[in-house]
Each structure stands twice: as structure tokens, then as C-alpha cells.
Design a protein around this motif. Sequence first.
Motif, PDB file in Angstrom:
ATOM      1  N   LEU A 103       0.630  -1.196   0.275  1.00  0.00           N
ATOM      2  CA  LEU A 103       0.147   0.114  -0.107  1.00  0.00           C
ATOM      3  C   LEU A 103       0.900   1.112   0.046  1.00  0.00           C
ATOM      4  O   LEU A 103       2.220   1.196   0.124  1.00  0.00           O
ATOM      5  CB  LEU A 103      -1.000  -0.522   0.780  1.00  0.00           C
ATOM      6  N   LYS A 104       0.436   2.352  -0.637  1.00  0.00           N
ATOM      7  CA  LYS A 104       1.503   3.535  -0.688  1.00  0.00           C
ATOM      8  C   LYS A 104       1.196   4.097   1.004  1.00  0.00           C
ATOM      9  O   LYS A 104       1.900   4.855   1.000  1.00  0.00           O
ATOM     10  CB  LYS A 104       0.378   4.829  -1.331  1.00  0.00           C
ATOM     11  N   LYS A 105      -0.443   4.328   1.104  1.00  0.00           N
ATOM     12  CA  LYS A 105      -0.089   4.989   2.478  1.00  0.00           C
ATOM     13  C   LYS A 105      -0.105   3.881   3.486  1.00  0.00           C
ATOM     14  O   LYS A 105      -0.873   2.683   3.828  1.00  0.00           O
ATOM     15  CB  LYS A 105      -1.567   5.909   2.535  1.00  0.00           C
ATOM     16  N   PRO A 106      -0.046   4.515   5.233  1.00  0.00           N
ATOM     17  CA  PRO A 106      -0.895   3.544   6.097  1.00  0.00           C
ATOM     18  C   PRO A 106      -1.778   3.353   6.375  1.00  0.00           C
ATOM     19  O   PRO A 106      -2.288   3.585   6.206  1.00  0.00           O
ATOM     20  CB  PRO A 106       0.677   4.654   7.900  1.00  0.00           C
ATOM     21  N   LEU A 107      -1.552   2.197   6.960  1.00  0.00           N
ATOM     22  CA  LEU A 107      -3.308   1.645   7.398  1.00  0.00           C
ATOM     23  C   LEU A 107      -3.319   1.587   8.397  1.00  0.00           C
ATOM     24  O   LEU A 107      -2.614   1.561   9.348  1.00  0.00           O
ATOM     25  CB  LEU A 107      -3.117  -0.180   6.622  1.00  0.00           C
ATOM     26  N   SER A 108      -4.555   1.565   9.521  1.00  0.00           N
ATOM     27  CA  SER A 108      -4.997   2.175  10.512  1.00  0.00           C
ATOM     28  C   SER A 108      -6.361   1.923  10.549  1.00  0.00           C
ATOM     29  O   SER A 108      -7.040   2.014   8.874  1.00  0.00           O
ATOM     30  CB  SER A 108      -4.886   3.034  10.855  1.00  0.00           C
ATOM     31  N   ILE A 109      -6.602   1.762  11.703  1.00  0.00           N
ATOM     32  CA  ILE A 109      -8.136   1.315  11.760  1.00  0.00           C
ATOM     33  C   ILE A 109      -8.494   3.184  12.564  1.00  0.00           C
ATOM     34  O   ILE A 109      -8.479   3.420  13.507  1.00  0.00           O
ATOM     35  CB  ILE A 109      -8.790   0.256  13.100  1.00  0.00           C
ATOM     36  N   LYS A 110      -9.646   2.863  11.894  1.00  0.00           N
ATOM     37  CA  LYS A 110     -10.741   4.495  12.201  1.00  0.00           C
ATOM     38  C   LYS A 110     -11.522   4.333  13.309  1.00  0.00           C
ATOM     39  O   LYS A 110     -12.658   3.379  12.236  1.00  0.00           O
ATOM     40  CB  LYS A 110     -11.052   5.663  11.330  1.00  0.00           C
ATOM     41  N   TYR A 116      -8.912   1.930   7.425  1.00  0.00           N
ATOM     42  CA  TYR A 116      -7.994   3.791   6.037  1.00  0.00           C
ATOM     43  C   TYR A 116      -6.540   3.108   5.855  1.00  0.00           C
ATOM     44  O   TYR A 116      -6.030   2.545   6.742  1.00  0.00           O
ATOM     45  CB  TYR A 116      -7.954   4.988   7.717  1.00  0.00           C
ATOM     46  N   ILE A 117      -7.044   3.396   4.802  1.00  0.00           N
ATOM     47  CA  ILE A 117      -5.457   3.805   3.809  1.00  0.00           C
ATOM     48  C   ILE A 117      -4.587   5.300   4.024  1.00  0.00           C
ATOM     49  O   ILE A 117      -5.590   6.330   2.869  1.00  0.00           O
ATOM     50  CB  ILE A 117      -4.951   3.413   2.567  1.00  0.00           C
ATOM     51  N   GLY A 118      -4.054   6.430   4.459  1.00  0.00           N
ATOM     52  CA  GLY A 118      -3.642   7.381   4.636  1.00  0.00           C
ATOM     53  C   GLY A 118      -5.214   7.867   5.785  1.00  0.00           C
ATOM     54  O   GLY A 118      -5.286   7.507   6.617  1.00  0.00           O
ATOM     55  N   LYS A 119      -5.428   8.957   4.619  1.00  0.00           N
ATOM     56  CA  LYS A 119      -6.696   9.927   5.250  1.00  0.00           C
ATOM     57  C   LYS A 119      -7.964   9.113   5.100  1.00  0.00           C
ATOM     58  O   LYS A 119      -9.322   9.947   4.689  1.00  0.00           O
ATOM     59  CB  LYS A 119      -6.694  11.186   5.195  1.00  0.00           C
TER      60      LYS A 119
END
Length: 257
Positions: A103-110, A116-119
Motif C-alpha cells: 500500500l502507498k500509505k499507512p493502514l489504520s483502523i479508524k 483507512y489507508i492514509g486518510k
Amino acid sequence: MIDQSKNTLFIGKVAIHLKTVDSTNAYAKEMLSKSSPIEGTVITTDQQTAGRGQLGSKWQSEACQNIMLSVLLRPKFLLAQQQFALNAATALAVYDFLNQFELKKPLSIKWPNDLYIGKEKIAGILIENQLRGKYLDWSVVGIGINVNQEKFPSHLPNPSSLFLQTEKKYEIPPLLFQLYASLERHYLRIKAGRVNEIRKEYVEKLFQIDTFAPYLMHAEQKEEYGTIEGIDLFGRLLVRFKDRLQAFDLKEISPVL
Ligand code: BTN
């Protein structure tokens, strides 16, 4: 891609694929009311005509491009007040599934369980529980993951897809088996009583954890800077502001992106 259909004990062993349906969650709940499905039964579809999101919102997904499914689980071992553990385990399962891609941006759990990937949002989860006394009886775990979709309706605030992140297209069926394996792994962890471990991992992966950032408080329609510190025992979001630590329920707060 490796066929992982034999990598689960129960999730996806019974799989019902529908070309089109109003909502896989609605279909799964209807099944529960009319028959005795076995735990782990999965309903997948190419297209939903009335896909449901959290708190009455809609889930829109282009036909044949994305993952849309509901899994029937029977977490009879979970107290109603612990039900957030299932949300956390499901979010971690989808997180692990997505994390295999470059993935191009960080993965997170909103919080509570958007991926989410980035925003940008790439996946959403809608869990609908049936209780029996103090315990959960059945859970319909609905998951939507944007896979091959290239364009999204302009009213969606910040959508993304695996295609937009990786510039590759994917066959959906092999991805499903990977997702089932990840779901089963995390579900078996809560079943084995490893709820604290799940909570800890979930909190570590939260979008903007320990980051000073602006939040919109919906009741007051007011923006304020604060820092997400974690979740309380019921899964409410804990945000530290200059003068207080406050717990938030669903739709009471959102990050200003
Ligand atoms: C959200 O982000 O608000 C949750 C979205 C959940 C969407 C999935 S798609 C498959 C399943 N069936 C539904 O009607 N909703 C969930």
C-alpha cells in the motif's frame, strides 16, 4: 494466488453466493429467523441494492468490483457488554488481510471499525448482534472492502480501493478465502479468551493514536484538539483534551481530516 479454501475450520465452509441482494446483512438476518444455519456460513454477493452502513447510513459499492459479505457467527461465550471485542477482532482481521498488499500509505483502523489507508476509507464493517440474556447469541458480521473500483460517487468523502492504492486488479474469490482465514484466526482468539490481547493490538492500530489532532464533537458542533489514548471497557473512544479525558460513543466524534 494460493487457494486457501481449506485453511479454515468453519468460516466459509458453507458459502452462499447471490448475484444481487438488497443487503447481505439483511439476507443473513432473514436466514437466522427462518432456518438454523451453521456457524461460519458466509453470504457473498456481486451487487447490493440497499447496502447498509453503520447507524442507518448506506454502503455503496459498484457491482462485481468489490468484496461484500456477511458471516454468521455464534459468539455465545461473549457477554453483551464485551461485544466490542468482536468489532475489534473483525477490524484486526480486515487489517491483516489488507496489510499483505503493498500500500502507498499507512493502514489504520479508524474507530470503531473503518479501515483507512492514509486518510481514505477502503473498508467498512457492520456487525449486528442478537442477544440471549446477558450473552451474544448470533452475530452477523458484514464487511465491505473496495477492491477493483476505480471511481466513486462524488458525495462520498474520502473513498479508496485496493486498485487505487496498488494500481492492480484482483480476482475476488481467492481474496475471499484469505479474508475468511484472517477472520477465523482473530475470532478464535476471542473465543480462547484472549480479549485483552485483541484490545491492545486494536488500540495500537487506531487511526491517529497518540497524535494531537483536531476533532469535531457532533453534539456541540465544536472543533477541539485532542489525542486519542485508546478505548474504555465498552469500546468507547477515549480522547484526552487539555482539561479532561472524555469517552465517546458512535457518531459523537469524528476526526477533522
Ligand atoms: C460502514 O462503513 O458504515 C459499514 C459498511 C458495511 C458494508 C457491508 S457490505 C456487506 C454487508 N452488507 C451490508 O448491507 N453492509 C455490510
